[in-house]
Design an enzyme around this catalytic site. Structure first.
Site, PDB file in Angstrom:
ATOM      1  N   PHE A   1     -32.567 -45.700  32.184  1.00  0.00           N
ATOM      2  CA  PHE A   1     -33.927 -46.162  31.928  1.00  0.00           C
ATOM      3  C   PHE A   1     -34.226 -45.906  30.438  1.00  0.00           C
ATOM      4  O   PHE A   1     -33.532 -46.440  29.598  1.00  0.00           O
ATOM      5  CB  PHE A   1     -34.895 -45.595  32.977  1.00  0.00           C
TER       6      PHE A   1
ATOM      7  N   LYS B   1     -24.602 -56.702  29.541  1.00  0.00           N
ATOM      8  CA  LYS B   1     -24.461 -55.526  30.417  1.00  0.00           C
ATOM      9  C   LYS B   1     -24.158 -55.981  31.848  1.00  0.00           C
ATOM     10  O   LYS B   1     -23.294 -55.412  32.531  1.00  0.00           O
ATOM     11  CB  LYS B   1     -25.732 -54.679  30.389  1.00  0.00           C
TER      12      LYS B   1
ATOM     13  N   SER C   1     -27.612 -50.548  31.779  1.00  0.00           N
ATOM     14  CA  SER C   1     -29.008 -50.417  31.361  1.00  0.00           C
ATOM     15  C   SER C   1     -29.952 -51.006  32.402  1.00  0.00           C
ATOM     16  O   SER C   1     -29.639 -52.034  33.029  1.00  0.00           O
ATOM     17  CB  SER C   1     -29.200 -51.176  30.042  1.00  0.00           C
TER      18      SER C   1
ATOM     19  N   TYR D   1     -28.628 -59.369  25.419  1.00  0.00           N
ATOM     20  CA  TYR D   1     -28.157 -57.992  25.596  1.00  0.00           C
ATOM     21  C   TYR D   1     -28.010 -57.676  27.086  1.00  0.00           C
ATOM     22  O   TYR D   1     -26.971 -57.178  27.541  1.00  0.00           O
ATOM     23  CB  TYR D   1     -29.136 -57.021  24.923  1.00  0.00           C
TER      24      TYR D   1
ATOM     25  N   PRO E   1     -43.443 -60.078  23.390  1.00  0.00           N
ATOM     26  CA  PRO E   1     -42.779 -61.006  24.316  1.00  0.00           C
ATOM     27  C   PRO E   1     -41.596 -60.315  25.002  1.00  0.00           C
ATOM     28  O   PRO E   1     -40.861 -59.550  24.362  1.00  0.00           O
ATOM     29  CB  PRO E   1     -42.270 -62.137  23.414  1.00  0.00           C
ATOM     30  N   GLY E   2     -41.427 -60.591  26.279  1.00  0.00           N
ATOM     31  CA  GLY E   2     -40.282 -60.025  26.998  1.00  0.00           C
ATOM     32  C   GLY E   2     -40.550 -58.678  27.638  1.00  0.00           C
ATOM     33  O   GLY E   2     -39.695 -58.155  28.345  1.00  0.00           O
TER      34      GLY E   2
ATOM     35  N   ASN F   1     -37.291 -50.189  16.915  1.00  0.00           N
ATOM     36  CA  ASN F   1     -37.839 -51.134  17.890  1.00  0.00           C
ATOM     37  C   ASN F   1     -38.473 -50.397  19.056  1.00  0.00           C
ATOM     38  O   ASN F   1     -39.366 -50.908  19.712  1.00  0.00           O
ATOM     39  CB  ASN F   1     -36.714 -52.000  18.485  1.00  0.00           C
TER      40      ASN F   1
HETATM   41  P1  NAD Z   1     -25.924 -45.962  19.624  1.00  0.00           P
HETATM   42  O1  NAD Z   1     -25.951 -47.212  18.830  1.00  0.00           O
HETATM   43  O2  NAD Z   1     -26.573 -44.758  19.079  1.00  0.00           O
HETATM   44  O3  NAD Z   1     -24.410 -45.587  19.984  1.00  0.00           O
HETATM   45  C1  NAD Z   1     -23.398 -46.564  20.107  1.00  0.00           C
HETATM   46  C2  NAD Z   1     -22.180 -46.065  19.338  1.00  0.00           C
HETATM   47  O4  NAD Z   1     -21.137 -47.042  19.445  1.00  0.00           O
HETATM   48  C3  NAD Z   1     -22.457 -45.875  17.847  1.00  0.00           C
HETATM   49  O5  NAD Z   1     -21.957 -44.626  17.414  1.00  0.00           O
HETATM   50  C4  NAD Z   1     -21.717 -47.030  17.185  1.00  0.00           C
HETATM   51  O6  NAD Z   1     -21.269 -46.717  15.881  1.00  0.00           O
HETATM   52  C5  NAD Z   1     -20.572 -47.254  18.158  1.00  0.00           C
HETATM   53  N1  NAD Z   1     -20.014 -48.602  18.150  1.00  0.00           N
HETATM   54  C6  NAD Z   1     -20.696 -49.776  18.182  1.00  0.00           C
HETATM   55  N2  NAD Z   1     -19.838 -50.813  18.146  1.00  0.00           N
HETATM   56  C7  NAD Z   1     -18.577 -50.285  18.104  1.00  0.00           C
HETATM   57  C8  NAD Z   1     -17.279 -50.840  18.060  1.00  0.00           C
HETATM   58  N3  NAD Z   1     -17.083 -52.170  18.044  1.00  0.00           N
HETATM   59  N4  NAD Z   1     -16.220 -50.007  18.019  1.00  0.00           N
HETATM   60  C9  NAD Z   1     -16.397 -48.659  18.024  1.00  0.00           C
HETATM   61  N5  NAD Z   1     -17.600 -48.078  18.066  1.00  0.00           N
HETATM   62  C10 NAD Z   1     -18.688 -48.878  18.109  1.00  0.00           C
HETATM   63  O7  NAD Z   1     -26.523 -46.304  21.067  1.00  0.00           O
HETATM   64  P2  NAD Z   1     -26.930 -45.344  22.247  1.00  0.00           P
HETATM   65  O8  NAD Z   1     -28.407 -45.366  22.356  1.00  0.00           O
HETATM   66  O9  NAD Z   1     -26.241 -44.058  22.157  1.00  0.00           O
HETATM   67  O10 NAD Z   1     -26.381 -46.191  23.472  1.00  0.00           O
HETATM   68  C11 NAD Z   1     -25.089 -45.966  24.011  1.00  0.00           C
HETATM   69  C12 NAD Z   1     -24.826 -46.989  25.108  1.00  0.00           C
HETATM   70  O11 NAD Z   1     -25.841 -46.906  26.071  1.00  0.00           O
HETATM   71  C13 NAD Z   1     -24.815 -48.435  24.618  1.00  0.00           C
HETATM   72  O12 NAD Z   1     -23.792 -49.122  25.300  1.00  0.00           O
HETATM   73  C14 NAD Z   1     -26.184 -48.949  25.014  1.00  0.00           C
HETATM   74  O13 NAD Z   1     -26.179 -50.337  25.245  1.00  0.00           O
HETATM   75  C15 NAD Z   1     -26.427 -48.174  26.302  1.00  0.00           C
HETATM   76  N6  NAD Z   1     -27.862 -48.003  26.593  1.00  0.00           N
HETATM   77  C16 NAD Z   1     -28.683 -47.412  25.676  1.00  0.00           C
HETATM   78  C17 NAD Z   1     -30.044 -47.282  25.959  1.00  0.00           C
HETATM   79  C18 NAD Z   1     -30.994 -46.655  24.968  1.00  0.00           C
HETATM   80  O14 NAD Z   1     -32.202 -46.788  25.132  1.00  0.00           O
HETATM   81  N7  NAD Z   1     -30.543 -45.943  23.941  1.00  0.00           N
HETATM   82  C19 NAD Z   1     -30.555 -47.728  27.189  1.00  0.00           C
HETATM   83  C20 NAD Z   1     -29.675 -48.284  28.108  1.00  0.00           C
HETATM   84  C21 NAD Z   1     -28.334 -48.425  27.801  1.00  0.00           C
HETATM   85  C1  UD1 Z   2     -36.532 -51.847  25.335  1.00  0.00           C
HETATM   86  C2  UD1 Z   2     -35.783 -53.128  25.597  1.00  0.00           C
HETATM   87  C3  UD1 Z   2     -34.801 -52.870  26.714  1.00  0.00           C
HETATM   88  C4  UD1 Z   2     -33.862 -51.711  26.341  1.00  0.00           C
HETATM   89  C5  UD1 Z   2     -34.705 -50.480  26.024  1.00  0.00           C
HETATM   90  C6  UD1 Z   2     -33.888 -49.312  25.579  1.00  0.00           C
HETATM   91  C7  UD1 Z   2     -37.298 -54.970  25.017  1.00  0.00           C
HETATM   92  C8  UD1 Z   2     -38.143 -56.066  25.539  1.00  0.00           C
HETATM   93  N1  UD1 Z   2     -36.723 -54.171  25.968  1.00  0.00           N
HETATM   94  O1  UD1 Z   2     -37.141 -51.471  26.535  1.00  0.00           O
HETATM   95  O2  UD1 Z   2     -34.036 -54.016  26.977  1.00  0.00           O
HETATM   96  O3  UD1 Z   2     -32.993 -51.428  27.411  1.00  0.00           O
HETATM   97  O4  UD1 Z   2     -35.633 -50.811  24.987  1.00  0.00           O
HETATM   98  O5  UD1 Z   2     -33.242 -49.574  24.371  1.00  0.00           O
HETATM   99  O6  UD1 Z   2     -37.102 -54.809  23.825  1.00  0.00           O
HETATM  100  N2  UD1 Z   2     -44.116 -50.091  22.592  1.00  0.00           N
HETATM  101  C9  UD1 Z   2     -45.248 -50.131  21.802  1.00  0.00           C
HETATM  102  N3  UD1 Z   2     -45.093 -50.094  20.452  1.00  0.00           N
HETATM  103  C10 UD1 Z   2     -43.880 -50.013  19.838  1.00  0.00           C
HETATM  104  C11 UD1 Z   2     -42.722 -49.965  20.638  1.00  0.00           C
HETATM  105  C12 UD1 Z   2     -42.875 -50.023  22.019  1.00  0.00           C
HETATM  106  O7  UD1 Z   2     -46.363 -50.188  22.326  1.00  0.00           O
HETATM  107  O8  UD1 Z   2     -43.815 -50.007  18.586  1.00  0.00           O
HETATM  108  C13 UD1 Z   2     -44.265 -50.075  24.061  1.00  0.00           C
HETATM  109  C14 UD1 Z   2     -43.577 -51.217  24.787  1.00  0.00           C
HETATM  110  O9  UD1 Z   2     -44.429 -52.338  24.905  1.00  0.00           O
HETATM  111  C15 UD1 Z   2     -43.248 -50.556  26.130  1.00  0.00           C
HETATM  112  C16 UD1 Z   2     -43.010 -49.087  25.770  1.00  0.00           C
HETATM  113  O10 UD1 Z   2     -43.650 -48.900  24.517  1.00  0.00           O
HETATM  114  O11 UD1 Z   2     -44.373 -50.616  26.985  1.00  0.00           O
HETATM  115  C17 UD1 Z   2     -41.541 -48.735  25.627  1.00  0.00           C
HETATM  116  O12 UD1 Z   2     -40.925 -49.648  24.720  1.00  0.00           O
HETATM  117  P1  UD1 Z   2     -39.399 -49.471  24.242  1.00  0.00           P
HETATM  118  O13 UD1 Z   2     -39.184 -48.085  23.770  1.00  0.00           O
HETATM  119  O14 UD1 Z   2     -39.099 -50.575  23.289  1.00  0.00           O
HETATM  120  O15 UD1 Z   2     -38.558 -49.627  25.575  1.00  0.00           O
HETATM  121  P2  UD1 Z   2     -38.536 -50.824  26.645  1.00  0.00           P
HETATM  122  O16 UD1 Z   2     -39.535 -51.844  26.377  1.00  0.00           O
HETATM  123  O17 UD1 Z   2     -38.557 -50.199  27.996  1.00  0.00           O
END
Ligand code: NAD
Ligand code: UD1
Length: 347
Positions: free
Chosen positions: A184, A158, A130, A154, A300-301, A204
Site C-alpha cells: 500500500f 506490475k 503494488s 506503471y 487525475p487518477g 509526487n
Molecule cells: P526506489 O526507486 O527507491 O528503488 C528502486 C531501486 O531499483 C533503486 O535503487 C534503483 O536505482 C534501482 N533500479 C531501477 N532500475 C534498475 C535497473 N534497470 N537495474 C538495476 N537497478 C535498478 O523505489 P522503492 O520505493 O524502494 O520501490 C521498490 C519497489 O517497490 C519498486 O519495484 C516499486 O515499483 C515497488 N513499489 C513501491 C511503492 C512505493 O510507494 N515506494 C509502492 C508499491 C510498490
Molecule cells: C500514488 C500512485 C500509486 C503508487 C503510490 C505509491 C497516483 C495516482 N497513484 O498513490 O500508483 O502506487 O503513489 O508510489 O499517482 N496528495 C496530496 N498532495 C500531494 C501529494 C498527494 O494531497 O502533493 C494526496 C493524494 O491525492 C492522495 C494521498 O495524498 O489522496 C496520497 O498520495 P500519494 O502519496 O501520491 O499516494 P497514492 O495516491 O496512494
C-alpha cells in the site's frame, strides 16, 4: 540463513529491507544501477546492521551481468538461494509519458531475471508488487481477490509481472516459491534517521512532500481535493511504516523457504486509513514545524479511499504492522531533519 540476491537494494524499500535481512543473519548480494538511489544508502545499511554486503553495480536487464552474478556465486560454493526483486521504475506520471521505458525495466527486466534464476535452479522469489493494480477499488478494505484493473502504465507493468509469475509457477508448481507482495503506501524511515526516502526533484507522493515542507524546502502542500466522500473531504490511504514493510519481506521469505513450493499473493498494509489532513497534523506534531497547505483540485487518477484488507498476510505470514502514523512521522522527521538534502553531499 540464506544467500540472497536483492535487486534494487539501494532504493527506499530495499535499503530498509537489507538492514532487517542482514540483522537476521542472511548474506546479501545487492544488484543496483543507482538510477534512483545512492551508494551512500548501502554504506549506511552496513553501518546500521554491523555487517557487510556484496555490491554489484549494474543493470537488471543485462543478461551477461545476471549470469555472472549467479555463476560466480555457484562457483564460490555459495549459490543464490532466493531473490528479492525491488528494482524497477515507480512514478505513475512518468510511466504515462514514457511507457516503453516502464515495460522495458519492469517487465523485460523481470523476465531476464527469471530466466537466469531458472537456469541456475534458483526458484524462490519475493516480488515488489503494488496496490496500484487495484485501480479504482470497488470494495474497501481491499482483499487480494479484488479485480486487478490498473489505470496507468506503471500499474499494467506490475499486473503483467504478476501474470508472468503465475504462468511460471503453474508451469512447475513443485519448483517455484513466489510471493507477490502488494504494497500500500510505504512511508517513514529507519528510526536512526540514517536511511530514508530520497526522491529526485519535486516529490509526487504525499509523505516526502509534507516532510520537505516541514524542513522548509517547499513552501506549502497542495491538498488534492477537499470534496472526496471521506470524513474530512481529503483522500484516505493506508500508510505503512517502511520498517513494518521490511519485516514483511523477511516474514515472506521465511514462509517461502520453510514451506512447500507455492505462489503467495498478499497485501502488505495496515488496514487503517489516514486522510491527507490527518497526515499533515501528525507530521506537525512529530516535527514541531508548521505544514502550511491549500486545498486545490483533485489529481487525475486518484481514488477517494484505498485501504488494505491485511488479514491474509496475517494468516499466511504471521505478520502484521506494529507501527502507528505517529511513528511514521517521527522516524520520517528523524531522517529529513538529519539529511535535509537527502543523500546528496553525504558521505
Ligand atoms: P526506489 O526507486 O527507491 O528503488 C528502486 C531501486 O531499483 C533503486 O535503487 C534503483 O536505482 C534501482 N533500479 C531501477 N532500475 C534498475 C535497473 N534497470 N537495474 C538495476 N537497478 C535498478 O523505489 P522503492 O520505493 O524502494 O520501490 C521498490 C519497489 O517497490 C519498486 O519495484 C516499486 O515499483 C515497488 N513499489 C513501491 C511503492 C512505493 O510507494 N515506494 C509502492 C508499491 C510498490
Ligand atoms: C500514488 C500512485 C500509486 C503508487 C503510490 C505509491 C497516483 C495516482 N497513484 O498513490 O500508483 O502506487 O503513489 O508510489 O499517482 N496528495 C496530496 N498532495 C500531494 C501529494 C498527494 O494531497 O502533493 C494526496 C493524494 O491525492 C492522495 C494521498 O495524498 O489522496 C496520497 O498520495 P500519494 O502519496 O501520491 O499516494 P497514492 O495516491 O496512494
Amino acid at each position: 540463513m540464506a544467500r540472497l540476491l536483492i535487486t534494487g537494494g539501494a532504493g527506499f524499500i530495499g535499503s530498509h529491507t537489507c538492514v532487517v535481512l542482514l540483522e537476521a543473519g542472511h548474506d546479501l548480494v545487492v544488484l543496483d544501477d543507482f538510477s534512483n538511489s545512492s551508494p551512500v544508502a548501502l554504506e549506511r545499511v552496513q553501518e546500521l546492521a554491523g555487517r557487510s554486503l556484496e555490491l554489484v553495480r549494474g543493470d537488471l536487464r543485462d543478461p551477461v551481468l545476471l549470469e555472472q552474478v549467479f555463476a560466480s556465486a555457484d562457483a564460490a560454493g555459495a549459490p543464490i538461494e532466493a531473490v528479492i526483486h525491488f528494482a524497477g521504475l515507480k512514478a505513475v506520471g512518468e510511466s504515462v509519458a514514457q511507457p516503453l521505458r516502464y515495460w522495458d525495466v519492469n517487465v523485460a527486466g523481470s523476465r531476464a531475471l527469471l530466466s537466469t534464476m531458472d537456469a541456475h535452479g534458483c526458484r524462490t522469489l519475493v516480488f515488489s508488487s503494488s496496490a496500484t493494480l487495484y485501480g479504482y477499488p470497488e470494495t474497501v478494505p481491499i482483499p487480494e481477490t479484488a479485480p486487478v484493473q490498473p489505470i496507468n502504465p506503471y500499474g499494467h507493468t506490475k499486473a503483467s509481472v504478476e501474470r508472468m509469475l503465475a504462468d511460471l509457477a503453474a508451469s512447475a508448481p513443485d519448483a517455484w516459491r513466489i510471493a507477490c507482495l502488494r504494497y500500500f503506501n510505504p512511508v517513514g524511515a529507519h528510526p536512526s534517521g540514517r536511511i530514508g526516502e530520497d526522491p529526485n526533484g519535486i516529490p509526487n507522493n504525499l509523505f516526502p512532500f509534507v516532510s520537505q515542507v516541514a524542513i522548509g524546502r517547499r513552501q506549502r502542500l497542495s491538498v488534492f481535493g477537499g470534496d472526496w466522500p471521506t470524513p474530512d473531504g481529503s483522500g484516505v490511504r493506508d500508510y505503512i511504516h517502511v520498517m513494518d514493510l521490511a519485516e514483511g519481506h523477511r516474514a515472506a521469505l521465511d514462509a517461502l523457504l520453510g514451506d512447500r513450493p507455492q505462489l503467495l499473493t498478499l497485501n502488505l498494509g495496515s488496514g487503517v486509513g489516514a486522510s491527507v489532513l490527518e497526515v499533515v497534523r501528525a507530521f506537525e506534531a512529530a516535527s514541531g514545524r508548521a505544514v502550511p497547505y491549500e486545498v486545490v483540485d483533485r489529481r487525475p487518477g486518484d481514488a477517494a479511499i484505498t485501504v488494505a484488507d491485511p488479514s491474509l498476510a496475517a494468516e499466511r505470514l504471521g505478520w502484521r504492522t506494529q507501527r502507528s502514523l505517529a511513528d511514521m512521522c517521527r522516524d520520517g522527521w528523524a531522517w529529513q531533519s538529519a539529511n535535509p538534502q537527502g543523500y546528496q553531499g553525504a558521505s
